[in-house]
Motif scaffolding. Structure first.
Motif, PDB file in Angstrom:
ATOM      1  N   PRO A  22      38.921  44.078  49.650  1.00 11.75           N
ATOM      2  CA  PRO A  22      39.285  43.335  50.871  1.00 11.75           C
ATOM      3  C   PRO A  22      40.792  43.024  50.879  1.00 11.75           C
ATOM      4  CG  PRO A  22      37.616  42.161  49.554  1.00 11.75           C
ATOM      5  CD  PRO A  22      38.088  43.304  48.741  1.00 11.75           C
ATOM      6  N   GLY A 103      46.117  46.274  41.034  1.00 11.22           N
ATOM      7  CA  GLY A 103      45.754  45.279  42.036  1.00 11.22           C
ATOM      8  C   GLY A 103      44.744  45.758  43.060  1.00 11.22           C
ATOM      9  N   THR A 104      44.173  46.948  42.844  1.00  6.88           N
ATOM     10  CA  THR A 104      43.223  47.446  43.842  1.00  6.88           C
ATOM     11  C   THR A 104      41.768  47.234  43.421  1.00  6.88           C
ATOM     12  OG1 THR A 104      43.477  49.642  42.881  1.00  6.88           O
ATOM     13  CG2 THR A 104      44.745  49.174  44.883  1.00  6.88           C
ATOM     14  N   GLY A 105      41.557  46.697  42.191  1.00  6.71           N
ATOM     15  CA  GLY A 105      40.181  46.351  41.802  1.00  6.71           C
ATOM     16  C   GLY A 105      39.557  47.200  40.711  1.00  6.71           C
ATOM     17  N   LYS A 106      40.378  47.806  39.860  1.00  6.70           N
ATOM     18  CA  LYS A 106      39.806  48.610  38.759  1.00  6.70           C
ATOM     19  C   LYS A 106      39.073  47.683  37.782  1.00  6.70           C
ATOM     20  CE  LYS A 106      43.747  50.295  37.512  1.00  6.70           C
ATOM     21  NZ  LYS A 106      44.546  49.711  38.580  1.00  6.70           N
ATOM     22  N   THR A 107      39.778  46.638  37.327  1.00  6.69           N
ATOM     23  CA  THR A 107      39.174  45.723  36.357  1.00  6.69           C
ATOM     24  C   THR A 107      38.030  44.950  37.015  1.00  6.69           C
ATOM     25  OG1 THR A 107      41.316  45.573  35.286  1.00  6.69           O
ATOM     26  CG2 THR A 107      39.714  43.895  34.699  1.00  6.69           C
ATOM     27  N   TYR A 108      38.199  44.602  38.279  1.00  4.23           N
ATOM     28  CA  TYR A 108      37.139  43.908  39.015  1.00  4.23           C
ATOM     29  C   TYR A 108      35.880  44.784  39.051  1.00  4.23           C
ATOM     30  CZ  TYR A 108      34.783  41.360  42.759  1.00  4.23           C
ATOM     31  OH  TYR A 108      33.872  40.655  43.488  1.00  4.23           O
TER      32      TYR A 108
HETATM   33  P1  ADP Z   1      43.443  46.205  38.931  1.00  6.22           P
HETATM   34  O1  ADP Z   1      42.610  46.095  37.702  1.00  6.22           O
HETATM   35  O2  ADP Z   1      43.222  47.492  39.664  1.00  6.22           O
HETATM   36  O3  ADP Z   1      44.870  45.944  38.689  1.00  6.22           O
HETATM   37  P2  ADP Z   1      42.062  43.825  39.692  1.00  6.22           P
HETATM   38  O4  ADP Z   1      40.679  44.245  39.389  1.00  6.22           O
HETATM   39  O5  ADP Z   1      42.725  42.946  38.719  1.00  6.22           O
HETATM   40  O6  ADP Z   1      42.974  45.094  39.957  1.00  6.22           O
HETATM   41  O7  ADP Z   1      42.037  43.188  41.155  1.00  6.22           O
HETATM   42  C1  ADP Z   1      43.128  42.494  41.699  1.00  6.22           C
HETATM   43  C2  ADP Z   1      42.610  41.276  42.447  1.00  6.22           C
HETATM   44  O8  ADP Z   1      41.808  41.655  43.555  1.00  6.22           O
HETATM   45  C3  ADP Z   1      41.751  40.390  41.590  1.00  6.22           C
HETATM   46  O9  ADP Z   1      42.037  39.049  41.899  1.00  6.22           O
HETATM   47  C4  ADP Z   1      40.342  40.726  42.007  1.00  6.22           C
HETATM   48  O10 ADP Z   1      39.476  39.651  41.851  1.00  6.22           O
HETATM   49  C5  ADP Z   1      40.512  41.099  43.472  1.00  6.22           C
HETATM   50  N1  ADP Z   1      39.561  42.141  43.886  1.00  6.22           N
HETATM   51  C6  ADP Z   1      39.630  43.426  43.576  1.00  6.22           C
HETATM   52  N2  ADP Z   1      38.626  44.125  44.138  1.00  6.22           N
HETATM   53  C7  ADP Z   1      37.895  43.244  44.831  1.00  6.22           C
HETATM   54  C8  ADP Z   1      36.716  43.322  45.651  1.00  6.22           C
HETATM   55  N3  ADP Z   1      36.088  44.500  45.841  1.00  6.22           N
HETATM   56  N4  ADP Z   1      36.238  42.197  46.183  1.00  6.22           N
HETATM   57  C9  ADP Z   1      36.860  41.030  45.997  1.00  6.22           C
HETATM   58  N5  ADP Z   1      37.981  40.861  45.257  1.00  6.22           N
HETATM   59  C10 ADP Z   1      38.497  41.947  44.673  1.00  6.22           C
END
Ligand code: ADP
Ligand code: MG
Length: 675
Positions: A22, A103-108
């Motif tokens: 989102p 920041g696109t949600g890989k770890t998430y």
């Molecule tokens: P990456 O690992 O790619 O750098 P993160 O997983 O740390 O990115 O995500 C960055 C931020 O966006 C975090 O605060 C995470 O909680 C939020 N986020 C990522 N994907 C989603 C999602 N599908 N729904 C809600 N929040 C998300």
């Protein structure tokens, strides 16, 4: 007998899915607009750039599945990871990796959030899945679950579960087991909670580097691996072992370093990180190309370790994560294109039956051996207990021998002789008694020793048996709730699938009706309109092709810049090496060395000829780069898996004992395991 159907290899493509996160608060505040739209029915993602002249058509890419920003963690698990975990439980290798800009949600996606069960990511959900499978299995099936967790940071491999996460480990290769990380710590786990604790320990150790782009940005690649071994009695009455290995990979951000305003150390770091991602890209290109005979797996640690996952023996899914904001347009397109290429990678998979390095087999053999030893001990003990009376009162009793000369001797002499004999007998009896007591004491001590040994064996047996999980055991604990959530999500998904199917049927019906109508047009006017529509479509296609070309050129430019950065960094390193060389090694020796070196393509390193005769390599037995060492192929034993011992009482899980049947391990012992 192993099932022939399961051992036959099957060819299948890497499955690629895209997830859009989102819009976040900052993007909303900045007034970014959403440039990404997802068509879940056709599995396509369209990216549109506004405010450009001339206006560009949207870029549309198709995948195996696409997920919009409303997709829940549970849905992602059920639709992407769950099928892979199912296969791992059948003995296949599986890989799930997340690729995308920071920041696109890989770890998430991979780890998720701890705050609520429904926000958990693929890694903890796979724990619940695996242990729920074991709990539901038949009692005659035995399991062993082992995990490792490592990160690759700056082209160095680090053990996230080891005693020293800063130590760099070696990536090695052996003909029998392939590529592995030497001295990597492996934990045998008994339930999902334990696995979770291990993940938390590893995550704490993960190197997090702050960049101007995202203070939480991870600059490392993390690989969490779970090995599930299972054994079952076949129709031939023999135990058959299968081993599935699951790699869960959270890659470093795919963005180019120019965006992160990196300088100095961070620049060098970024170059190396990009370097390993570039190699990943090159590997993908070479695999997809079809004409390449050489796949450059050896050019980075990441691709070496994931060799099986791309073009090898693994069921693989790639989750490409993208952000919706137009500010990330270039990176988003880059991720989508990268992911699109990966779709064409073909993997050849087969069940790993009777693997040579299965721990379950080793443990079972050890358990049998220990049981045999214990039986022997018990038998000995019984024999000893029976024999204990042998030298008892009978030996100590007074002897009543008759004297053949007794009648011919006079009474005085008889008396003296009798006295003498009595004295002699008493002396003999005393000696006998002393000897018997000594023997008895020795036997008692031996009995004690045997009993102690028996206790130790029992203890060891118990510990070994506790590592092997029996099908049907309830190992879920707190993860039970997680399992229920997953099952509910699977049911809901099925319902949605049925609805979608119905919708699709409706759509097809309407489309058929429309075509029917079109066919019936008769007037020239209608034909004209149809042709105009066709022309418009052709122009649209042309524009798309032009845009694609422009994207490709931009991408190439971007890659070229990355490569040039690497070249610049490498040049600096070479200059430094030259300086060191010139300062310490005379020119004539340098020439001599140059004359006697050759490039070993297989190992990817320079080697000095005949260095074995100089004695240089003898002073550094651990140095892997000496000619003598690098030529040496280690015998196919599993010693690399069992290296050091150490107390780990504060850690979760059980660290494995070195398989050693005669010695009893210390209470907590560590297993070093290959990757
Ligand atoms: P990456 O690992 O790619 O750098 P993160 O997983 O740390 O990115 O995500 C960055 C931020 O966006 C975090 O605060 C995470 O909680 C939020 N986020 C990522 N994907 C989603 C999602 N599908 N729904 C809600 N929040 C998300
Ligand atoms: Mg991350």
């Amino acid at each position: 007998m192993p099932d022939a159907e399961l051992t036959a290899p099957t060819v299948e493509n890497v499955r690629v899915v895209v997830r859009v996160r989102p819009m976040d608060q900052r993007e909303k505040l900045d007034g970014s607009y959403n440039c990404v739209s997802v068509d879940a029915l056709n599995n396509t993602v369209a990216v549109t750039r506004n405010n450009v002249t001339p206006p560009e058509p949207p870029r549309v890419y198709a995948y195996d599945a696409v997920f919009d920003s409303n997709t829940s963690q549970m849905d992602i698990y059920v639709q992407t990871a769950s099928p892979i975990v199912e296969q791992v439980l059948k003995g296949y290798n599986g890989t799930i990796f997340a690729y995308g800009q920071t920041g696109t949600g890989k770890t998430y996606t991979m780890a998720g959030s701890n705050t609520a069960p429904e926000l958990r990511g693929i890694i903890p959900n796979s724990f619940a899945h695996i242990f729920s499978h074991i709990a539901k299995a038949n009692e005659d099936e035995k399991f062993l679950v082992c995990v490792t967790y490592l990160e690759i940071y700056n082209e160095e491999v680090r053990d996230l579960l080891g005693n020293n996460p800063h130590q760099s480990l070696e990536v090695k290769e052996r003909p029998d087991i392939g590529v592995f990380v030497k001295d990597l710590t492996g934990y045998v786990v008994h339930n999902a909670d334990e696995l979770e604790k291990i993940m938390v320990v590893g995550n704490k150790n993960r190197h997090i580097g702050a960049t101007a782009m995202n203070t939480e940005s991870s600059r490392s690649h993390a690989i969490f691996s779970i090995t599930v071994e299972s054994s079952k009695r076949g129709s031939d009455n023999k135990m058959h072992v299968k081993m599935g290995k699951l790699h869960l990979v959270d890659l470093a951000g795919s963005e180019r370093q120019s965006k992160t305003q990196a300088t100095g150390t961070r620049l060098k770091e970024a170059t190396k990180i990009n370097q390993s991602l570039s190699v990943l890209g090159n590997v993908i290109s070479a695999l997809v190309d079809g004409k390449s005979t050489h796949i450059p797996y050896r050019n980075s640690k990441l691709t070496r370790l994931l060799q099986d996952s791309l073009g090898g023996n693994s069921k693989t899914v790639m989750i490409a994560t993208i952000g919706p904001a137009d500010t990330n347009y270039v990176e988003t397109i880059s991720t989508l294109r990268y992911a699109n290429r990966a779709k064409n990678i073909e993997n050849k998979t087969h069940v790993n039956s009777e693997p040579g390095d299965a721990l379950l087999t080793r443990f079972q053999q050890e358990i049998d051996q220990l049981k045999k030893q214990l039986d022997e001990c018990t038998n000995e003990e019984e024999v000893e207990e029976e024999g204990e009376g042998e030298l008892s009162e009978e030996d100590l009793s007074d002897d009543t021998l008759t004297d053949p000369e007794a009648d011919v001797l006079d009474p005085t002499e008889k008396k003296i002789r009798r006295k003498l004999r009595r004295e002699e007998k008493e002396k003999l009896n005393r000696e006998k008694a002393h000897l018997a007591r000594k023997v008895l004491e020795e036997k008692k001590a031996e009995l004690q020793r045997t009993k102690k040994q028996q206790e130790e064996l029992k203890d060891k047996l118990q510990r070994l048996e506790s590592k092997v999980l029996v099908g049907g055991e309830n190992l879920l604990d707190k993860a039970d709730a997680q399992r229920r959530l997953l099952e509910q999500a699977a049911r809901e998904l099925e319902q949605r699938r049925l609805n979608e199917l119905r919708l699709q049927e409706d759509l097809q019906k309407k489309e058929a009706e429309r075509l029917d109508l079109e066919e019936r047009y008769s007037s020239l006017q209608e034909e004209n309109a149809a042709k105009t529509r066709k022309l418009k479509r052709a122009v649209q296609l042309l524009n798309s092709a032009k845009a694609e070309l422009a994207d490709q050129q931009r991408e190439q430019q971007r890659e070229m810049e990355g490569i040039l950065d690497s070249v610049r960094a490498l040049k600096r390193e070479i200059q430094l090496a030259d300086l060191v060389l010139d300062s310490y090694i005379p020119k004539e020796y340098q020439a001599l060395i140059e004359q006697y070196v050759h490039w070993n393509e297989q190992l990817g390193e320079w080697q000095v000829k005949c260095v074995a005769y100089t004695g240089n390599n003898m002073s550094a037995p651990h140095h892997a780069n000496t000619h003598a060492h690098s030529k040496h192929i280690e015998p196919p034993d599993l010693s690399d898996r069992y290296l050091s011992y150490g107390a780990v009482s504060s850690r979760p899980g059980t660290r494995l004992a070195r398989p050693h049947t005669s010695a009893v391990p210390r209470p907590h012992t560590a297993l070093r395991q290959r990757q």
